[in-house]
Design a protein around this motif. Sequence first.
Motif, PDB file in Angstrom:
ATOM      1  N   VAL A  44      56.371 -17.264  64.400  1.00 21.13           N
ATOM      2  CA  VAL A  44      56.781 -17.097  63.001  1.00 21.13           C
ATOM      3  C   VAL A  44      58.175 -16.465  62.894  1.00 21.13           C
ATOM      4  O   VAL A  44      58.481 -15.808  61.916  1.00 21.13           O
ATOM      5  CB  VAL A  44      55.734 -16.288  62.176  1.00 21.13           C
ATOM      6  N   ALA A  45      58.991 -16.663  63.924  1.00 19.20           N
ATOM      7  CA  ALA A  45      60.352 -16.119  63.881  1.00 19.20           C
ATOM      8  C   ALA A  45      61.133 -16.801  62.764  1.00 19.20           C
ATOM      9  O   ALA A  45      61.007 -17.999  62.536  1.00 19.20           O
ATOM     10  CB  ALA A  45      61.043 -16.322  65.215  1.00 19.20           C
ATOM     11  N   ILE A  46      61.910 -16.014  62.063  1.00 16.25           N
ATOM     12  CA  ILE A  46      62.648 -16.502  60.902  1.00 16.25           C
ATOM     13  C   ILE A  46      64.133 -16.249  61.141  1.00 16.25           C
ATOM     14  O   ILE A  46      64.507 -15.216  61.718  1.00 16.25           O
ATOM     15  CB  ILE A  46      62.162 -15.749  59.642  1.00 16.25           C
ATOM     16  N   GLU A  47      64.957 -17.149  60.657  1.00 16.95           N
ATOM     17  CA  GLU A  47      66.393 -16.927  60.795  1.00 16.95           C
ATOM     18  C   GLU A  47      66.799 -15.692  59.985  1.00 16.95           C
ATOM     19  O   GLU A  47      66.428 -15.566  58.815  1.00 16.95           O
ATOM     20  CB  GLU A  47      67.156 -18.149  60.270  1.00 16.95           C
ATOM     21  N   ASN A  48      67.564 -14.819  60.608  1.00 17.33           N
ATOM     22  CA  ASN A  48      67.976 -13.588  59.913  1.00 17.33           C
ATOM     23  C   ASN A  48      68.718 -13.887  58.612  1.00 17.33           C
ATOM     24  O   ASN A  48      68.611 -13.149  57.633  1.00 17.33           O
ATOM     25  CB  ASN A  48      68.859 -12.729  60.822  1.00 17.33           C
ATOM     26  N   SER A  49      69.460 -14.988  58.621  1.00 15.14           N
ATOM     27  CA  SER A  49      70.270 -15.294  57.433  1.00 15.14           C
ATOM     28  C   SER A  49      69.403 -15.533  56.198  1.00 15.14           C
ATOM     29  O   SER A  49      69.884 -15.404  55.072  1.00 15.14           O
ATOM     30  CB  SER A  49      71.159 -16.504  57.698  1.00 15.14           C
ATOM     31  N   ALA A  50      68.107 -15.864  56.415  1.00 13.53           N
ATOM     32  CA  ALA A  50      67.219 -16.082  55.262  1.00 13.53           C
ATOM     33  C   ALA A  50      67.027 -14.790  54.464  1.00 13.53           C
ATOM     34  O   ALA A  50      66.638 -14.827  53.301  1.00 13.53           O
ATOM     35  CB  ALA A  50      65.865 -16.613  55.733  1.00 13.53           C
ATOM     36  N   PHE A  51      67.281 -13.651  55.095  1.00 14.35           N
ATOM     37  CA  PHE A  51      67.117 -12.363  54.407  1.00 14.35           C
ATOM     38  C   PHE A  51      68.390 -11.925  53.681  1.00 14.35           C
ATOM     39  O   PHE A  51      68.417 -10.891  53.035  1.00 14.35           O
ATOM     40  CB  PHE A  51      66.684 -11.272  55.402  1.00 14.35           C
ATOM     41  N   PHE A  52      69.447 -12.698  53.867  1.00 15.32           N
ATOM     42  CA  PHE A  52      70.722 -12.381  53.205  1.00 15.32           C
ATOM     43  C   PHE A  52      71.159 -13.626  52.450  1.00 15.32           C
ATOM     44  O   PHE A  52      71.750 -14.537  53.034  1.00 15.32           O
ATOM     45  CB  PHE A  52      71.784 -12.004  54.240  1.00 15.32           C
ATOM     46  N   ARG A  53      70.858 -13.695  51.190  1.00 14.70           N
ATOM     47  CA  ARG A  53      71.205 -14.910  50.441  1.00 14.70           C
ATOM     48  C   ARG A  53      72.433 -14.638  49.588  1.00 14.70           C
ATOM     49  O   ARG A  53      73.543 -14.946  49.958  1.00 14.70           O
ATOM     50  CB  ARG A  53      70.000 -15.373  49.604  1.00 14.70           C
ATOM     51  N   LYS A  54      72.224 -13.960  48.431  1.00 15.62           N
ATOM     52  CA  LYS A  54      73.367 -13.687  47.549  1.00 15.62           C
ATOM     53  C   LYS A  54      73.519 -12.208  47.250  1.00 15.62           C
ATOM     54  O   LYS A  54      74.614 -11.736  46.975  1.00 15.62           O
ATOM     55  CB  LYS A  54      73.184 -14.439  46.237  1.00 15.62           C
ATOM     56  N   GLY A  55      72.389 -11.510  47.192  1.00 14.32           N
ATOM     57  CA  GLY A  55      72.435 -10.079  46.894  1.00 14.32           C
ATOM     58  C   GLY A  55      73.026  -9.781  45.516  1.00 14.32           C
ATOM     59  O   GLY A  55      73.713  -8.777  45.349  1.00 14.32           O
ATOM     60  N   LYS A  56      72.746 -10.652  44.563  1.00 11.19           N
ATOM     61  CA  LYS A  56      73.351 -10.498  43.229  1.00 11.19           C
ATOM     62  C   LYS A  56      72.344  -9.997  42.205  1.00 11.19           C
ATOM     63  O   LYS A  56      71.171 -10.361  42.246  1.00 11.19           O
ATOM     64  CB  LYS A  56      73.838 -11.876  42.742  1.00 11.19           C
ATOM     65  N   ILE A  57      72.832  -9.221  41.257  1.00  6.07           N
ATOM     66  CA  ILE A  57      71.995  -8.877  40.103  1.00  6.07           C
ATOM     67  C   ILE A  57      72.087 -10.055  39.139  1.00  6.07           C
ATOM     68  O   ILE A  57      73.185 -10.515  38.816  1.00  6.07           O
ATOM     69  CB  ILE A  57      72.531  -7.628  39.369  1.00  6.07           C
ATOM     70  N   GLY A  58      70.922 -10.541  38.687  1.00  4.03           N
ATOM     71  CA  GLY A  58      70.921 -11.577  37.648  1.00  4.03           C
ATOM     72  C   GLY A  58      71.201 -12.977  38.161  1.00  4.03           C
ATOM     73  O   GLY A  58      71.564 -13.854  37.381  1.00  4.03           O
ATOM     74  N   ASP A  59      70.994 -13.222  39.464  1.00  2.55           N
ATOM     75  CA  ASP A  59      71.197 -14.588  39.962  1.00  2.55           C
ATOM     76  C   ASP A  59      70.199 -15.564  39.323  1.00  2.55           C
ATOM     77  O   ASP A  59      70.417 -16.772  39.318  1.00  2.55           O
ATOM     78  CB  ASP A  59      71.073 -14.612  41.495  1.00  2.55           C
ATOM     79  N   TRP A  60      69.115 -15.011  38.739  1.00  2.00           N
ATOM     80  CA  TRP A  60      68.138 -15.882  38.057  1.00  2.00           C
ATOM     81  C   TRP A  60      68.820 -16.748  37.007  1.00  2.00           C
ATOM     82  O   TRP A  60      68.375 -17.860  36.735  1.00  2.00           O
ATOM     83  CB  TRP A  60      67.010 -15.049  37.441  1.00  2.00           C
ATOM     84  N   GLN A  61      69.908 -16.239  36.435  1.00  2.00           N
ATOM     85  CA  GLN A  61      70.570 -16.998  35.360  1.00  2.00           C
ATOM     86  C   GLN A  61      71.087 -18.355  35.832  1.00  2.00           C
ATOM     87  O   GLN A  61      71.241 -19.276  35.044  1.00  2.00           O
ATOM     88  CB  GLN A  61      71.729 -16.182  34.782  1.00  2.00           C
ATOM     89  N   SER A  62      71.344 -18.464  37.151  1.00  2.00           N
ATOM     90  CA  SER A  62      71.815 -19.749  37.681  1.00  2.00           C
ATOM     91  C   SER A  62      70.662 -20.707  37.983  1.00  2.00           C
ATOM     92  O   SER A  62      70.904 -21.839  38.393  1.00  2.00           O
ATOM     93  CB  SER A  62      72.595 -19.549  38.981  1.00  2.00           C
ATOM     94  N   HIS A  63      69.425 -20.240  37.855  1.00  2.00           N
ATOM     95  CA  HIS A  63      68.302 -21.086  38.264  1.00  2.00           C
ATOM     96  C   HIS A  63      67.249 -21.311  37.189  1.00  2.00           C
ATOM     97  O   HIS A  63      66.559 -22.318  37.211  1.00  2.00           O
ATOM     98  CB  HIS A  63      67.611 -20.493  39.503  1.00  2.00           C
ATOM     99  N   LEU A  64      67.083 -20.346  36.311  1.00  2.00           N
ATOM    100  CA  LEU A  64      65.981 -20.443  35.344  1.00  2.00           C
ATOM    101  C   LEU A  64      66.497 -20.890  33.981  1.00  2.00           C
ATOM    102  O   LEU A  64      67.552 -20.412  33.528  1.00  2.00           O
ATOM    103  CB  LEU A  64      65.284 -19.084  35.186  1.00  2.00           C
ATOM    104  N   THR A  65      65.760 -21.777  33.337  1.00  2.00           N
ATOM    105  CA  THR A  65      66.085 -22.123  31.946  1.00  2.00           C
ATOM    106  C   THR A  65      65.701 -20.908  31.090  1.00  2.00           C
ATOM    107  O   THR A  65      64.909 -20.059  31.543  1.00  2.00           O
ATOM    108  CB  THR A  65      65.250 -23.335  31.479  1.00  2.00           C
ATOM    109  N   PRO A  66      66.214 -20.848  29.852  1.00  2.00           N
ATOM    110  CA  PRO A  66      65.814 -19.722  28.993  1.00  2.00           C
ATOM    111  C   PRO A  66      64.298 -19.649  28.825  1.00  2.00           C
ATOM    112  O   PRO A  66      63.722 -18.561  28.772  1.00  2.00           O
ATOM    113  CB  PRO A  66      66.504 -20.044  27.658  1.00  2.00           C
ATOM    114  N   GLU A  67      63.628 -20.808  28.802  1.00  2.00           N
ATOM    115  CA  GLU A  67      62.163 -20.817  28.633  1.00  2.00           C
ATOM    116  C   GLU A  67      61.484 -20.207  29.863  1.00  2.00           C
ATOM    117  O   GLU A  67      60.518 -19.452  29.746  1.00  2.00           O
ATOM    118  CB  GLU A  67      61.627 -22.253  28.441  1.00  2.00           C
ATOM    119  N   MET A  68      61.994 -20.575  31.028  1.00  2.00           N
ATOM    120  CA  MET A  68      61.384 -20.029  32.263  1.00  2.00           C
ATOM    121  C   MET A  68      61.588 -18.517  32.326  1.00  2.00           C
ATOM    122  O   MET A  68      60.679 -17.767  32.686  1.00  2.00           O
ATOM    123  CB  MET A  68      61.997 -20.698  33.505  1.00  2.00           C
TER     124      MET A  68
END
Length: 321
Positions: free
Chosen positions: A278-302
Motif C-alpha cells: 500500500v505504498a503511496i507516492e509522497n507527492s500525493a500528500f502535497f497537492r496545492k495546500g490552498k485555502i478555498g481550493d474547493w472554489q475551483s471544483h465545486l458548483t455553488p450547489e455542491m
Amino acid sequence: EEQSLQKTHQSFEEFLSTLPRQCGWTPLVDCYLYQGCWHHPFFLRGVIAAQQHFEAQPTDIFLCSAPKSGTTWLKALAFAIVTRKKYSDLSSHPLLSTMPHQCIPSLEGDVASKEHADQIAELPFLATHIPYHSLPKSIISCGCKIVYIFRDPKDAFVSMWHFVSRITPKDATYISLEEALELFCEGVSFYGPYWDHVLSFWNARKEAPQRMLFLVYEEMRKEPLPSVKNLADFIGHPFSVEEENEGVLQKIADLCSFEYLSDLDVNKNGKNGPNPAVAIENSAFFRKGKIGDWQSHLTPEMAERLDQVTREKFGGTGLPS
Ligand code: A3P
C-alpha cells in the motif's frame, strides 16, 4: 502479547464480515462501519490491534486529525520543533530527505500492524486518524496530550477526492466528484463522518481542555507563527526569547511550509506506506495546500450541500459553521 495479536489477525476477516459495509470511494476497496466510523479494512485491522494492545504513556503526544486536514504538515512541525537543537544546521535536517509520515509513525498504520503496539520510537509522538471515541482506552485514561488539526470540510472533501484519484491505479475507474460528495455528506468517507470526527475531539476538549490543543488549518496557513508557537508551548518545547529573536520560529515555519516541502526531491519522487503493498507516492500528500481550493471544483450547489451539513453538525458548537 504477540500470540494474542496473531489471534486478532486470524479472526479479523470473520469479524469484518459482521460489520455494515458500503462501496467505498474506489472500486478496489469497501468501507466498513466500526464504532460509528467508516474504515478502510487495512487500517481497521490496525485500529482494533491498537485498541486491544496499545498502552499509552502519560508522556506520549498524539497528533490527531481526519484525513486530508493537515496531518503531514502537523507531523513536520512537531518533528522540527522537538528536534530543533539537534538539527540546528538545516542542511542536514531529516525533513530534507525524509517524508514527514516517516518521521512520525501512525498508530493504526505503522505501530499496530508491525506488532509493536506498545512501542513509540525515540520521539514522543504518534499520529492517528482514529476518532476520539475509538481511541485505545489507555490514551484517554493516562491523560497524555492530544493535538488536533482540522480544516474547512469543503477543502478536506476536495482534497480527499483528489487523493483517492491519485492513488487509484490508472486502469481502475474511481467515483465522480458528485458521487463522492453524496457519500461524504452521508458520512461515508475514510474515518468519516468528517464532522463527527471533528466533534468527537471538540466535545472531549470541553472535559479536559488542558490536554488538547486545537489547530485550524486556515489560521495556520494565513499566519503560521502563532500556531507554531502554541504548538511548541503545548508539546513542552517552548521557544526561548533568544530563539525568537534569532528567527528560529520563522525558520521552522519556512522549513515545514507547503512551498518548501512539496519542492523537495523526496516529496516529489519518493514513496511511503505501512507496507510495500500500500505504498503511496509522497507527492500525493502535497497537492496545492490552498485555502478555498474547493472554489475551483465545486458548483455553488455542491458547496451549499456541504455547508448545510456543516451548519447542522457544527451550529452552536463554537466550531466554524
Ligand atoms: P490539498 O489537497 O488541499 O492540497 P493530510 O496531510 O492530512 O493528508 O492533508 C493533505 C492536505 O494538506 C493536502 O491539501 C496537502 O496539499 C496539504 N499539505 C501537505 N503539506 C502541507 C504543508 N506543509 N503546509 C500546508 N498544507 C500542506
